[in-house]
Design a protein around this motif. Structure first.
Motif, PDB file in Angstrom:
ATOM      1  N   ASN A   1      -3.331  -1.836  -3.940  1.00  0.00           N
ATOM      2  CA  ASN A   1      -2.063  -2.410  -3.496  1.00  0.00           C
ATOM      3  C   ASN A   1      -1.512  -1.778  -2.229  1.00  0.00           C
ATOM      4  OD1 ASN A   1      -1.780  -4.243  -5.762  1.00  0.00           O
ATOM      5  ND2 ASN A   1      -1.523  -2.397  -6.967  1.00  0.00           N
TER       6      ASN A   1
ATOM      7  N   THR B   1       2.536   2.545  -0.208  1.00  0.00           N
ATOM      8  CA  THR B   1       3.913   2.208  -0.549  1.00  0.00           C
ATOM      9  C   THR B   1       4.857   3.389  -0.326  1.00  0.00           C
ATOM     10  OG1 THR B   1       5.353   1.242  -2.260  1.00  0.00           O
ATOM     11  CG2 THR B   1       3.655   2.763  -3.014  1.00  0.00           C
TER      12      THR B   1
ATOM     13  N   GLN C   1       8.531   4.524  -1.572  1.00  0.00           N
ATOM     14  CA  GLN C   1       9.546   4.237  -2.579  1.00  0.00           C
ATOM     15  C   GLN C   1      10.623   5.301  -2.515  1.00  0.00           C
ATOM     16  OE1 GLN C   1       7.301   4.230  -6.249  1.00  0.00           O
ATOM     17  NE2 GLN C   1       6.716   2.100  -5.977  1.00  0.00           N
TER      18      GLN C   1
ATOM     19  N   ASN D   1      11.475  -0.150  -2.483  1.00  0.00           N
ATOM     20  CA  ASN D   1      10.184   0.152  -1.894  1.00  0.00           C
ATOM     21  C   ASN D   1       9.810  -0.827  -0.784  1.00  0.00           C
ATOM     22  OD1 ASN D   1       9.602  -1.935  -3.890  1.00  0.00           O
ATOM     23  ND2 ASN D   1       7.478  -1.559  -3.387  1.00  0.00           N
TER      24      ASN D   1
ATOM     25  N   THR E   1       5.896  -1.853   1.245  1.00  0.00           N
ATOM     26  CA  THR E   1       4.458  -1.653   1.115  1.00  0.00           C
ATOM     27  C   THR E   1       3.717  -2.273   2.287  1.00  0.00           C
ATOM     28  OG1 THR E   1       4.653  -1.686  -1.294  1.00  0.00           O
ATOM     29  CG2 THR E   1       2.463  -2.079  -0.390  1.00  0.00           C
TER      30      THR E   1
ATOM     31  N   THR F   1      -0.191  -3.501   3.299  1.00  0.00           N
ATOM     32  CA  THR F   1      -1.493  -3.812   2.725  1.00  0.00           C
ATOM     33  C   THR F   1      -2.466  -4.169   3.842  1.00  0.00           C
ATOM     34  OG1 THR F   1      -0.884  -6.135   2.431  1.00  0.00           O
ATOM     35  CG2 THR F   1      -0.498  -4.663   0.565  1.00  0.00           C
TER      36      THR F   1
ATOM     37  N   THR G   1      -5.464   0.182   4.873  1.00  0.00           N
ATOM     38  CA  THR G   1      -4.716   0.955   3.876  1.00  0.00           C
ATOM     39  C   THR G   1      -5.587   1.433   2.729  1.00  0.00           C
ATOM     40  OG1 THR G   1      -4.072  -0.993   2.575  1.00  0.00           O
ATOM     41  CG2 THR G   1      -2.610  -0.340   4.381  1.00  0.00           C
TER      42      THR G   1
ATOM     43  N   VAL H   1       5.015   2.742   7.512  1.00  0.00           N
ATOM     44  CA  VAL H   1       5.184   1.947   6.296  1.00  0.00           C
ATOM     45  C   VAL H   1       6.637   1.514   6.200  1.00  0.00           C
ATOM     46  CG1 VAL H   1       5.012   1.935   3.770  1.00  0.00           C
ATOM     47  CG2 VAL H   1       3.314   3.175   5.143  1.00  0.00           C
TER      48      VAL H   1
END
Length: 114
Positions: free
Chosen positions: A24, A27, A29, A41, A43, A45, A49, A78
């Protein structure tokens, strides 16, 4: 991971993690409301990554920017978070967790705080 007190689970503010996940992406958070729990959060991708990657957190006041790199030279942001309740000095550490019900492996190297 950053937190006012890294050992005070659920009661320490200024909490943020930057993590790479098996499927995934990367990330960022953080605890946006100061209750000591991660609740917000962002993310990234894509093929860049996929582990292994370098992760970097840079703090300026109460703002922290999380980035990753596939080569340790070129960095991709990010996201940036504002840490509610962050002290002027935060604990920093590494973590590993799994939600898949199987044992995983994490290798950490070149860890530094400056």
């Amino acid at each position: 991971m950053l937190r006012n007190d890294i050992a005070s689970v659920g009661s320490s503010t200024g909490y943020l993690v930057l993590a790479t996940t098996p499927g995934n992406g990367i990330t960022l958070q953080w605890d946006s409301n100061g209750d000591g729990y991660l609740d917000t959060n962002t993310t990234k991708t894509g093929s860049a990554t996929v582990a292994p990657v370098w992760l970097r957190l840079v703090r300026s006041g109460t703002s922290v920017t999380g980035s990753y790199s596939a080569d340790g030279t070129t960095w991709t942001t990010v996201g940036t978070a504002s840490l509610t309740g962050a002290d002027s000095t935060l604990d920093a550490g590494m973590f590993s967790t799994a939600h898949a019900g199987t044992i995983g492996t994490a290798n950490f190297s070149q860890f530094s705080v400056s």
